[in-house]
Design a protein around this motif. Structure first.
Motif, PDB file in Angstrom:
ATOM      1  N   GLY A  84       0.029  11.273   0.782  1.00 49.95           N
ATOM      2  CA  GLY A  84      -0.044   9.962  -0.062  1.00 49.95           C
ATOM      3  C   GLY A  84      -0.211   8.693   0.657  1.00 49.95           C
ATOM      4  N   ILE A  85       0.540   8.676   2.076  1.00 49.29           N
ATOM      5  CA  ILE A  85       0.921   7.521   2.641  1.00 49.29           C
ATOM      6  C   ILE A  85      -0.431   7.725   3.679  1.00 49.29           C
ATOM      7  CG2 ILE A  85       2.035   6.416   4.597  1.00 49.29           C
ATOM      8  CD1 ILE A  85       4.439   6.970   3.037  1.00 49.29           C
ATOM      9  N   GLN A  86      -0.815   8.872   3.994  1.00 46.42           N
ATOM     10  CA  GLN A  86      -1.856   9.085   4.966  1.00 46.42           C
ATOM     11  C   GLN A  86      -3.175   8.846   4.255  1.00 46.42           C
ATOM     12  OE1 GLN A  86      -2.462  13.198   5.994  1.00 46.42           O
ATOM     13  NE2 GLN A  86      -3.430  12.389   8.019  1.00 46.42           N
ATOM     14  N   ARG A 106       0.763  -1.218  -0.167  1.00 49.93           N
ATOM     15  CA  ARG A 106      -0.017   0.003  -0.040  1.00 49.93           C
ATOM     16  C   ARG A 106       0.859   1.336  -0.064  1.00 49.93           C
ATOM     17  NH1 ARG A 106      -3.035  -3.410   2.976  1.00 49.93           N
ATOM     18  NH2 ARG A 106      -2.258  -2.699   5.060  1.00 49.93           N
ATOM     19  N   VAL A 107       1.884   1.157   0.739  1.00 49.11           N
ATOM     20  CA  VAL A 107       2.655   2.331   0.829  1.00 49.11           C
ATOM     21  C   VAL A 107       3.509   2.517  -0.356  1.00 49.11           C
ATOM     22  CG1 VAL A 107       5.114   3.446   1.970  1.00 49.11           C
ATOM     23  CG2 VAL A 107       3.321   2.293   3.230  1.00 49.11           C
ATOM     24  N   GLU A 108       3.999   1.500  -1.200  1.00 51.60           N
ATOM     25  CA  GLU A 108       4.647   1.858  -2.292  1.00 51.60           C
ATOM     26  C   GLU A 108       3.673   2.257  -3.308  1.00 51.60           C
ATOM     27  OE1 GLU A 108       6.779  -2.230  -2.840  1.00 51.60           O
ATOM     28  OE2 GLU A 108       8.298  -1.536  -1.701  1.00 51.60           O
ATOM     29  N   GLN A 109       2.724   1.739  -3.376  1.00 55.83           N
ATOM     30  CA  GLN A 109       1.280   2.376  -4.276  1.00 55.83           C
ATOM     31  C   GLN A 109       1.287   3.723  -4.194  1.00 55.83           C
ATOM     32  OE1 GLN A 109      -2.145  -0.138  -4.487  1.00 55.83           O
ATOM     33  NE2 GLN A 109      -2.647   0.663  -6.222  1.00 55.83           N
ATOM     34  N   ALA A 110       1.068   4.133  -3.133  1.00 55.83           N
ATOM     35  CA  ALA A 110       0.797   5.477  -2.632  1.00 55.83           C
ATOM     36  C   ALA A 110       1.832   6.383  -3.135  1.00 55.83           C
ATOM     37  CB  ALA A 110       0.565   5.636  -0.962  1.00 55.83           C
ATOM     38  N   LEU A 111       3.229   5.844  -3.092  1.00 59.26           N
ATOM     39  CA  LEU A 111       4.379   6.641  -3.306  1.00 59.26           C
ATOM     40  C   LEU A 111       4.722   6.553  -4.790  1.00 59.26           C
ATOM     41  CD1 LEU A 111       6.760   5.983  -0.354  1.00 59.26           C
ATOM     42  CD2 LEU A 111       5.331   7.878  -0.704  1.00 59.26           C
ATOM     43  N   GLY A 112       4.465   5.557  -5.593  1.00 56.73           N
ATOM     44  CA  GLY A 112       4.791   5.348  -6.727  1.00 56.73           C
ATOM     45  C   GLY A 112       6.044   4.634  -7.016  1.00 56.73           C
TER      46      GLY A 112
END
Length: 97
Positions: free
Chosen positions: A48-50, A10-16
């Motif tokens: 984005g992570i939030q 989820r974090v990687e997807q939010a950050l791209g």
């Protein structure tokens, strides 16, 4: 139980971009190119992570500290994100460090 692999996804997807751990020498250039095509400030990453964590119903509350360790400046960029559930981790929570 906390699903760490799902959380990292989820974090990687939010950050791209993937979270950088130990990058093998032969992968450094590809990693740098991927990050260079997705520029953002530390605060953008925190937002984005939030959003990603807030949208996950299995996470009741969180307090995240992001740090970009500078190589060219005498200071690091730091940003925080919290869900802020009453009685939980609030934005007014004392900061470590």
């Amino acid at each position: 139980p906390l699903n760490l692999i799902g959380l990292l996804d989820r974090v990687e997807q939010a950050l791209g971009t993937p979270v950088q751990t130990a990058v093998k020498r032969e992968d450094e250039q590809a990693f740098a190119l991927a990050n260079g095509s997705n520029l953002m400030f530390c605060e953008d990453a925190a937002r984005g992570i939030q959003r990603a964590l807030d949208a996950d119903g299995s996470i009741a509350d969180f307090h995240v500290r992001l740090e970009h360790q500078e190589s060219l400046h005498p200071h690091d960029a730091v940003a925080y994100a919290s869900k802020g559930v009453p009685g939980g981790y609030g934005a007014d929570r004392p900061k470590a460090g």
